[in-house]
Motif scaffolding. Sequence first.
Motif, PDB file in Angstrom:
ATOM      1  N   GLU A  45       0.854  -1.201   0.000  1.00 46.27           N
ATOM      2  CA  GLU A  45       0.000   0.000   0.000  1.00 46.27           C
ATOM      3  C   GLU A  45       0.882   1.241   0.000  1.00 46.27           C
ATOM      4  N   HIS A  46       0.650   2.146  -0.951  1.00 42.65           N
ATOM      5  CA  HIS A  46       1.526   3.321  -1.089  1.00 42.65           C
ATOM      6  C   HIS A  46       0.778   4.515  -1.670  1.00 42.65           C
ATOM      7  N   LEU A  47       1.474   5.650  -1.701  1.00 41.40           N
ATOM      8  CA  LEU A  47       0.958   6.826  -2.408  1.00 41.40           C
ATOM      9  C   LEU A  47       2.102   7.461  -3.182  1.00 41.40           C
ATOM     10  N   TYR A  69      -4.068   6.401  -1.142  1.00 41.78           N
ATOM     11  CA  TYR A  69      -3.411   5.115  -0.877  1.00 41.78           C
ATOM     12  C   TYR A  69      -3.962   4.078  -1.852  1.00 41.78           C
ATOM     13  N   HIS A  70      -3.055   3.322  -2.461  1.00 40.58           N
ATOM     14  CA  HIS A  70      -3.460   2.341  -3.468  1.00 40.58           C
ATOM     15  C   HIS A  70      -2.415   1.241  -3.583  1.00 40.58           C
ATOM     16  N   ARG A  71      -2.727   0.253  -4.408  1.00 36.54           N
ATOM     17  CA  ARG A  71      -1.768  -0.821  -4.729  1.00 36.54           C
ATOM     18  C   ARG A  71      -2.188  -1.427  -6.064  1.00 36.54           C
ATOM     19  N   PHE A  72      -1.304  -2.232  -6.621  1.00 30.37           N
ATOM     20  CA  PHE A  72      -1.523  -2.761  -7.964  1.00 30.37           C
ATOM     21  C   PHE A  72      -1.196  -4.252  -7.979  1.00 30.37           C
ATOM     22  N   THR A  73      -1.979  -5.018  -8.736  1.00 33.09           N
ATOM     23  CA  THR A  73      -1.593  -6.417  -8.975  1.00 33.09           C
ATOM     24  C   THR A  73      -2.090  -6.886 -10.337  1.00 33.09           C
TER      25      THR A  73
HETATM   26  C1  KMT Z   1       2.194   1.870  -9.078  1.00 31.61           C
HETATM   27  O1  KMT Z   1       2.863   2.806  -8.690  1.00 31.61           O
HETATM   28  O2  KMT Z   1       1.233   1.482  -8.409  1.00 31.61           O
HETATM   29  C2  KMT Z   1       2.519   1.233 -10.349  1.00 31.61           C
HETATM   30  O3  KMT Z   1       3.353   1.725 -11.054  1.00 31.61           O
HETATM   31  C3  KMT Z   1       1.791   0.008 -10.733  1.00 31.61           C
HETATM   32  C4  KMT Z   1       2.286  -0.730 -11.912  1.00 31.61           C
HETATM   33  S1  KMT Z   1       2.203   0.085 -13.493  1.00 31.61           S
HETATM   34  C5  KMT Z   1       1.016  -0.730 -14.506  1.00 31.61           C
END
Ligand code: KMT
Length: 180
Positions: free
Chosen positions: A89-91, A134-138
């Motif tokens: 989790e980050h910004l 705040y977000h995240r990626f998968t």
């Molecule tokens: C981020 O900061 O969350 C990312 O760069 C995600 C991957 S980019 C498709």
Amino acid sequence: MSEVAAWYMDDSSEDQRRPHRLDPDEPVSLEHLEKIGVFYWKLNADIYESDPELQKIREERGYSYMDIITIHPDKLPNYEDKLKMFYEEHLHLDDEIRYILEGRAYFDVRDKNDRWIRIALTKGDLITLPAGIYHRFTLDETNYTKAMRLFVGEPVWKAYNRPADDFEIRQKYVQSLKCC
Ligand code: KMT
Ligand code: NI
């Protein structure tokens, strides 16, 4: 305006690539996402290299920078580490703007009450996350996405893992949620 696929997540710690829908499902509308500063367009990714609609968005919003990232075990150096990092989790201090050209991916964002909303992106989806959210990626279970990264000016990829509440941009973002 096409609808975006988004829903509140369950709390299970199983594989992050699974959908993690609640039972019963609790969908989230585009209107709701806009209230927390997340914007979305559906474009024709087949013509991204010469798409006037994309061009218009870039010009209007000042997205002068762009590059393309392919996220797949065979294509991305340090794939496992990067995936792990993206899911922390980050910004960021700037907006995060991503346009899915191929494959699929999830962006999870926190709502006003700190609940996770999962946004499912597929080919042709362009999304902007506001600075300070705040977000995240998968990736999902298909393990592949090719995405355009857009940025206003010189890109800054620095991510600040939570807690990062002292940044002015974070406080500005939190303040912006109080209006409506
Ligand atoms: C981020 O900061 O969350 C990312 O760069 C995600 C991957 S980019 C498709
Ligand atoms: Ni990010």
